[in-house]
Enzyme design. Structure first.
Site, PDB file in Angstrom:
ATOM      1  N   ASP A 186       0.851  -1.189   0.000  1.00 15.01           N
ATOM      2  CA  ASP A 186       0.000   0.000   0.000  1.00 15.01           C
ATOM      3  C   ASP A 186       0.888   1.240   0.000  1.00 15.01           C
ATOM      4  O   ASP A 186       1.963   1.261   0.637  1.00 15.01           O
ATOM      5  CB  ASP A 186      -0.907  -0.014   1.230  1.00 15.01           C
ATOM      6  N   ILE A 187       0.440   2.271  -0.712  1.00 19.51           N
ATOM      7  CA  ILE A 187       1.186   3.526  -0.781  1.00 19.51           C
ATOM      8  C   ILE A 187       0.810   4.371   0.422  1.00 19.51           C
ATOM      9  O   ILE A 187      -0.349   4.807   0.549  1.00 19.51           O
ATOM     10  CB  ILE A 187       0.890   4.280  -2.089  1.00 19.51           C
TER      11      ILE A 187
ATOM     12  N   ASP B 141      -4.995   2.345  -4.096  1.00 16.32           N
ATOM     13  CA  ASP B 141      -3.553   2.548  -4.109  1.00 16.32           C
ATOM     14  C   ASP B 141      -2.819   1.335  -3.562  1.00 16.32           C
ATOM     15  O   ASP B 141      -1.635   1.421  -3.214  1.00 16.32           O
ATOM     16  CB  ASP B 141      -3.190   3.792  -3.300  1.00 16.32           C
TER      17      ASP B 141
END
Length: 766
Positions: A267-268, A311
């Site tokens: 995950d960003i 994301d």
């Protein structure tokens, strides 16, 4: 494909023209080899006949021997692999020059020389230059004209009488040469057009095939963008093998179970801050190119991307093919993703931008769900564990479970984390977690390059300003150019730059060139066509071809009609004294040919009634009817060429020899008999009567029967003008004309007239 009419018919596209020349090279080599073999036989016969007649001329033997050896050398070279189109063209012009030499030798070694001497050889050489030599039509015309000129000049210079006394024979020679050129031009033109049309059809076939392949590849790429290859290929095979309606094909469920795989969730972090500094278009563009780089990293690390969740990036290693190092592949994938996002953070200047990676190993079920839209996914408790591993991880670190750690075999240094204590799901399932601190089995060079890019990216302007170009040290710029600079620094443009779209025309030309080099077209021709008759082996294909429309049928009819007029002109010229007897026959035959030509052309004349145009269309649309009309035109021309067989001139020769109570073979011993024959021929054909001193001097004028056979030869050439006639029909037609001609020799006065002429020639030649 457009063509121009310079140099016969030549494609405007130079690459296409070169490819066509390569396409017909093998065919041209075969034709040239056939012509050389014919010349070898011809030279052998000429030398044999020359010395069989009692002559011992050394010059002729040496000249023919040199020509024989040169043709034999050409024969050995012409079919070699190094022999390209350029060398073949040079050899063809050399052969054309030697044809001129053969005609010159034959004329100077013939005695006595009459107007008809060597005419048959001129017809043969000129026609061969058009149909068997792979040169331009203009080259064949000029070479043939020189050969004709040699014959005419030799006759004129060797004649011991005035030109006015043999003007009809010389004019007849010109008509024969014109008819030969006419037949050669029409045959050469139609053959070349047919070859070029076949080449274009072959190219179109290959173009359709490659276009179909490209469309299949595009569909396959589209399918692979949604589904993994192993599932997509299975579904594609099922759809192709078992056709079913559009709804029922979605009801089959494709489920597989895989043991020993590793699941990675990434995950960003800081995505909210990143999205606040750019608009939606810029954000989506960056994510698209960033996830594109992640896809490439996944391929390099033997991971299969499952889906994108906002994301969040979600991939698995160890399927569809099991791998013992699936855990290591996921760890390497995580390290690469963290290094890549650091570069994005340094370039964009967004603080807190990082990747949070969680990895767990276990078993999964994977498959395709959906009735209207396909969706590939994996399910199991281990997938849920992997998701919670990512949620309980830390930015910039790889969070692995104890199960994954046991699969790493001590290749990486780790420290224990408290993720198993803070996450409810992990705590309930008693899962121990760890952070990877160091260690990698990968060559560090790619990551060093990324670090070097991070070091060089010192400008800390906001991402919005950098996308607009405000942070460019060289000055302001557009948003597009600024965004391109950002993507270039991130290394994201490498993906699109590597995908170079090739011109479809180049693909077609390359494919066709390889097929020509491999001679696959020759194999196809051998597999599907009979070698002698050149017809299709498959009756259905032959029937379909027979129903095709020949667009050049009218040009065939025009050529045949012109040859019919040439034959009629010859007879009228040579039988001027009694041409009134054949006026009805000539008019009948000559009216038939223009009538057929008008009948063929009536289809496009809109001023005519529809029933007439429909009848004309039958000839165009039905190849069998067209062949029947073509054979009828050839029969009319042959009829016109055979009208002079019963001429009174031949009867006069017979009456002159009847009182001698002997045949032609008995006329040789005595000079008196020869005198009577020559005198009576002279008395019959010409005036005033010449004395015995001029008998042999004027012998060159007694060659009228030879022109009858030359007219028959033109009738045979008219058969070759019609390209819609297949090889078998042409052979049978020419054989029939020859058979009728031979029979005519025995039943008409022409045969005895030829015997008398030969006896007189033999006498004067001594």
């Amino acid at each position: 494909m457009p063509v121009s009419f310079s140099h016969s018919r030549k494609f405007k596209n130079r690459k296409l023209e070169r490819l066509y020349q390569k396409y017909v090279l093998r065919l041209n080599q075969g034709r040239t080899a056939t012509l050389l073999a014919i010349f070898l036989v011809l030279l052998t016969l000429l030398v044999a006949l020359h010395y069989a007649g009692g002559r011992r001329t050394l010059t002729t033997g040496v000249g023919c021997g040199v020509l024989f050896l040169s043709f034999a050398g050409f024969q050995l070279m012409v079919e070699r692999k190094f022999f390209n189109q350029r060398w073949l063209a040079v050899l063809s012009y050399l052969v054309l020059l030697k044809m001129l030499i053969i005609q010159t030798i034959y004329m100077f070694e013939s005695y006595p020389i009459g107007p008809s001497t060597g005419v048959w050889l001129v017809v043969f050489l000129v026609y061969c230059s058009y149909i068997l030599l792979p040169i331009w039509m203009l080259g064949s015309f000029l070479g043939g004209t020189l050969i004709c000129t040699v014959q005419l000049l030799t006759v004129i210079l060797s004649s011991q009488t005035s030109i006015t006394s043999i003007w009809r024979e010389l004019t007849a020679n010109l008509l024969i040469f014109f008819g030969c050129h006419l037949a050669g031009i029409f045959t050469h033109f139609s053959t070349e057009v047919t070859q070029r049309q076949a080449f274009l059809e072959t190219r179109q076939c290959i173009e359709s095939r490659l276009q179909s392949q490209r469309e299949n590849e595009q569909q396959e790429r589209l399918l692979l963008s949604v589904l993994p290859r192993h599932v997509a290929m299975e579904m594609k095979a099922d759809i192709a093998g078992k056709p079913r309606d559009a709804n029922s094909q979605f009801h089959k469920i494709y489920i597989q179970r895989h043991e020993n795989v590793s699941i990675l969730f990434a995950d960003i972090c800081g995505f909210t801050v990143l999205s606040s500094q750019c608009n939606a278009d810029e954000l989506v563009r960056l994510l698209n190119e960033l996830f594109g780089r992640f896809d490439r990293l996944a391929e390099e690390n033997n991971c299969l991307r499952i889906k994108l969740l906002g994301d969040c990036y979600y991939c698995v290693s160890g399927l569809p093919d099991p791998r013992p190092d699936h855990a290591q592949c996921c760890v390497e994938m995580g390290l690469d993703m963290i290094e890549a996002i650091k570069l994005v953070r340094d370039v964009t200047g967004v603080d807190g931008l990082d990747m949070r990676v969680g990895i767990h190993s276990g078993r999964v079920h994977c498959g395709v769900l959906g009735l209207r839209k396909w969706q590939y996914d994996v399910w199991s408790n281990d997938v849920t564990v992997g998701s919670n591993m990512e949620q309980s991880g830390s930015p910039g670190r790889i969070h692995v479970s104890g199960t994954t750690l046991s699969c790493l075999n001590g290749e990486y240094e780790v420290i224990e984390s408290d993720g198993g204590k803070t996450n409810k799901y992990l705590l309930e399932n008693h899962i121990k977690t760890y952070f990877v601190t160091s260690g990698s089995r990968r060559d560090p060079m790619p990551r060093r390059q990324l670090s070097q890019r991070r070091t060089n990216s010192k400008n800390r302007a906001s991402f919005r300003n950098r996308m607009r170009g405000d942070g460019d040290s060289n000055g302001p710029g557009t948003g597009r150019s600024g965004g391109a600079a950002i993507r270039n620094k991130l290394g994201l443009t490498e993906l699109s730059e590597k995908e170079v779209v090739k011109n479809p025309e180049d693909d077609i030309h390359d494919y066709l060139s390889k097929a020509i080099d491999a001679r696959s077209l020759d194999r196809l021709r051998t597999e599907h066509c009979k070698k002698l008759t050149l017809t299709f082996r498959d009756p259905k294909a032959e029937k379909k071809y027979s129903g095709t429309r020949d667009k050049r049928f009218r040009s065939y009819a025009i050529g045949a009609t012109l040859l019919g007029f040439v034959v009629s002109g010859l007879h009228l010229l040579l039988t001027l004294s009694e041409s009134y007897r054949y006026v009805g026959a000539y008019l009948t035959g000559l009216l038939f040919l223009p009538f057929i030509l008008i009948y063929i052309s009536a289809e496009k004349w809109m001023c005519l009634p529809k029933p007439i145009r429909r009848v004309s269309a039958v000839v165009w649309n039905n190849r069998l009817v067209g062949q029947t009309v073509a054979l009828f035109m050839v029969a009319v021309i042959f009829f016109l060429s055979s009208l002079g067989w019963t001429s009174d001139e031949f009867g006069g020769v017979m009456s002159a020899t009847s009182g001698l109570n002997c045949n032609a073979s008995q006329l040789i011993p005595t000079t008196t008999t020869k005198s009577v024959i020559i005198f009576d021929l002279d008395k019959r054909f010409y005036s005033p009567v010449r004395g015995s001193d001029s008998r042999c001097i004027n012998l060159d004028r007694y060659s009228r029967p030879i022109y009858i056979f030359l007219c028959v030869l033109l009738a045979m050439l008219s058969c070759s003008v019609f390209n819609l006639l297949n090889t078998t029909v042409k052979f049978c037609t020419v054989a029939g004309i020859m058979l009728i001609t031979v029979i005519g020799l025995f039943v008409s006065p022409m045969g005895n007239a030829l015997d008398v002429r030969d006896a007189a020639v033999d006498y004067c030649a001594k």
